[in-house]
Scaffold this active site. Structure first.
Site, PDB file in Angstrom:
ATOM      1  N   CYS A 164     -21.573 -11.397   4.203  1.00  0.00           N
ATOM      2  CA  CYS A 164     -22.044 -11.314   5.648  1.00  0.00           C
ATOM      3  C   CYS A 164     -22.593 -12.586   5.969  1.00  0.00           C
ATOM      4  O   CYS A 164     -22.068 -13.043   7.200  1.00  0.00           O
ATOM      5  CB  CYS A 164     -23.557 -10.584   5.523  1.00  0.00           C
ATOM      6  SG  CYS A 164     -23.245  -8.848   5.057  1.00  0.00           S
ATOM      7  N   HIS A 198     -29.272 -13.073   9.414  1.00  0.00           N
ATOM      8  CA  HIS A 198     -29.090 -13.433   7.958  1.00  0.00           C
ATOM      9  C   HIS A 198     -28.177 -14.833   7.925  1.00  0.00           C
ATOM     10  O   HIS A 198     -27.547 -15.176   7.202  1.00  0.00           O
ATOM     11  CB  HIS A 198     -27.747 -12.402   7.550  1.00  0.00           C
ATOM     12  CG  HIS A 198     -27.871 -12.065   6.178  1.00  0.00           C
ATOM     13  ND1 HIS A 198     -26.956 -11.325   5.463  1.00  0.00           N
ATOM     14  CD2 HIS A 198     -28.619 -12.473   5.298  1.00  0.00           C
ATOM     15  CE1 HIS A 198     -27.416 -11.029   4.381  1.00  0.00           C
ATOM     16  NE2 HIS A 198     -28.457 -11.884   4.114  1.00  0.00           N
TER      17      HIS A 198
END
Length: 475
Positions: free
Chosen positions: A79, A134
């Site tokens: 990610c 993130h």
């Protein structure tokens, strides 16, 4: 015709008094970048999933028919590195973002990195992020510190939604992650704990806020860049109450159906605002599917899951629609990497690409617009965390580590690299051998060597590097 002429004449007269407001249409295209989380290649119907996975995806399939669909679009294996590559146009190994951070600290992008929203903001765009970031949890490294005018979402990832509902986590005072909101020039604020209930609702909120942002941008007559990193279908893949049980095949299939619905809502709003022809839409995913049952995803014809160098980790869906510019109904197996979206969108938006650092993304504008049948890229290095595990070049792939179908087993380095022809062997089951194929070593190793040489010339930023960061002076 007479009625239309009368209305036009009436409006022309009212314009002289200012009573008939007209919104200036931006000449630069709006950009809506939809990024799914852990959506495997094999989930959308147009990629072989859909009803075969118990979850029809009519909106994504329709989008594909209206634009270009890639079958060899490549991403990073996790990610955080994928999101870093999209934001900076640089392979994540350069930016200290090569792995998902799990130990807190100063994770994410340094302020020295130049992000796509910074580039587009300077070119006159309104910019917003609604969804999963993130790329930093600390004030100073949140989206509103990295070029976005506003944001709403989560700073890290959805598995932390378990914490508020876990008695042991609470008893041990594990810090909770919050849904946050912020605007450029101000600190981001906590909105609510990211609980399992909040996890079910957040993609609906992301959709609603994106729609409001588009409406306001059109009202102001400014081009907009909406980065929409949805949280589905990352585990726990929990649908909203409106979609719970809808597929008849469990939470994961319900979540895929909900994902398609939200994409459809964004596309309908683009039409309602009458900016379809001047809005570039991208739909893709950050990496291959998860392997955690019951939220196990599908990589379609490829093998492997995320966190690996297998094709199932690297290839994701990619669709781009821009009516009148990107030819509709086109499908291509040319190699494209997600770092290319930075360079391409910066050019399309009229932004300035940084000249003081290596940018790995290549400009794919002519390829996307159908002016050339070929991608501007032949290959790329494959990093998993900070390990160079392989390299792709044209239809060939060379790997330096044993295959891993999942990320639970430790990586094992090969004594001798293995090479695969991905056209004749898409599942990477039969390594090439023999004198007839020794020629492939030169271009493959050359591709990897050039990138490693670049890292020596421009040393990568170490993970956890605090701000302010300044690169070493080049000799």
């Amino acid at each position: 015709m007479m009625k239309k002429t009368m209305i036009a004449a009436l409006c022309s007269g009212l314009l002289l008094t200012g009573a008939c407001p007209v919104q200036a249409q931006p000449t630069k295209p709006n950009i809506v970048f939809i990024l799914m989380d852990n959506l495997g290649y094999g989930e959308p119907g147009v990629y072989g999933g859909g009803i075969t996975r118990g979850a029809p995806t009519p909106n994504v399939d329709q989008l594909a028919s209206e634009g270009l669909r890639l079958t060899n679009f490549n991403v990073e294996a996790q990610c955080t590195p994928s999101r870093s590559a999209i934001m900076t146009g640089r392979f994540a190994i350069r930016s200290g973002t090569h792995s998902v951070p799990i130990d807190g600290g100063m994770e994410g992008l340094t302020q020295w990195e130049v992000t796509l929203p910074e580039v587009l903001s300077q070119a006159g765009y309104r910019t917003a992020l609604f969804g999963k970031w993130h790329l930093g949890s600390n004030q100073g490294r949140l989206p509103n510190d990295q070029g976005f005018d506003e944001w709403y979402g989560i700073p890290r990832t959805s598995d932390e939604a378990f914490y508020p509902d876990d008695p042991q986590a609470l008893a041990n005072h594990v810090p909770l992650m919050y849904v946050m909101a912020g605007k450029k020039g101000s600190k981001s604020q906590n909105v609510k704990p990211y609980s399992l209930e909040a996890r079910r609702q957040i993609d609906t909120e992301i959709t609603q806020r994106t729609i409001q942002f588009m409406q306001q941008s059109v009202k102001e007559g400014k081009p907009f860049y909406a980065y929409v990193p949805f949280t589905q279908v990352h585990f726990p893949s929990l649908p909203s109450p409106a979609f719970a049980g809808k597929s008849g095949h469990g939470d994961f299939a319900d979540s895929v159906m909900e994902m398609d619905y939200h994409v459809g809502e964004l596309l309908k709003e683009i039409d309602r605002l009458k900016v379809r022809d001047n809005t570039l839409v991208i739909f893709t995913s950050d990496n291959g599917p998860d392997d955690n049952w019951p939220w196990q995803g599908s990589a379609g014809p490829w093998r492997g899951y995320y966190f690996t160098h297998m094709e199932g980790s690297l290839r994701t869906p990619f669709i781009i629609r821009w009516p009148g510019n990107v030819p509709a109904g086109r499908v291509s197996n040319e190699i494209v990497h997600e770092v290319d979206t930075f360079t391409t969108l910066a050019r399309i938006g009229g932004g300035n690409i940084p000249q003081d650092r290596p940018i790995d993304g290549v400009d794919q504008t002519d390829f996307f617009l159908g002016k050339t049948p070929n991608s501007a890229r032949n290959g790329f290095p494959i990093y998993v965390a900070d390990r160079l595990e392989g390299v792709k070049w044209k239809e060939w792939k060379m790997v330096f580590y044993e295959e891993q179908r999942n990320w639970w087993s430790p990586p094992v380095k090969l004594g001798t690299p293995k090479a695969f022809d991905l056209i004749t062997d898409p599942k990477e089951e039969y390594p090439q051998s023999g004198l007839r194929t020794t020629w492939i070593a030169r271009p493959l190793i050359g591709e990897a060597a050039r990138f490693v040489g670049s890292l020596k010339k421009y040393p990568p930023i170490a993970a956890g590097t605090p701000d302010p960061y300044l690169p070493p002076v080049q000799k």
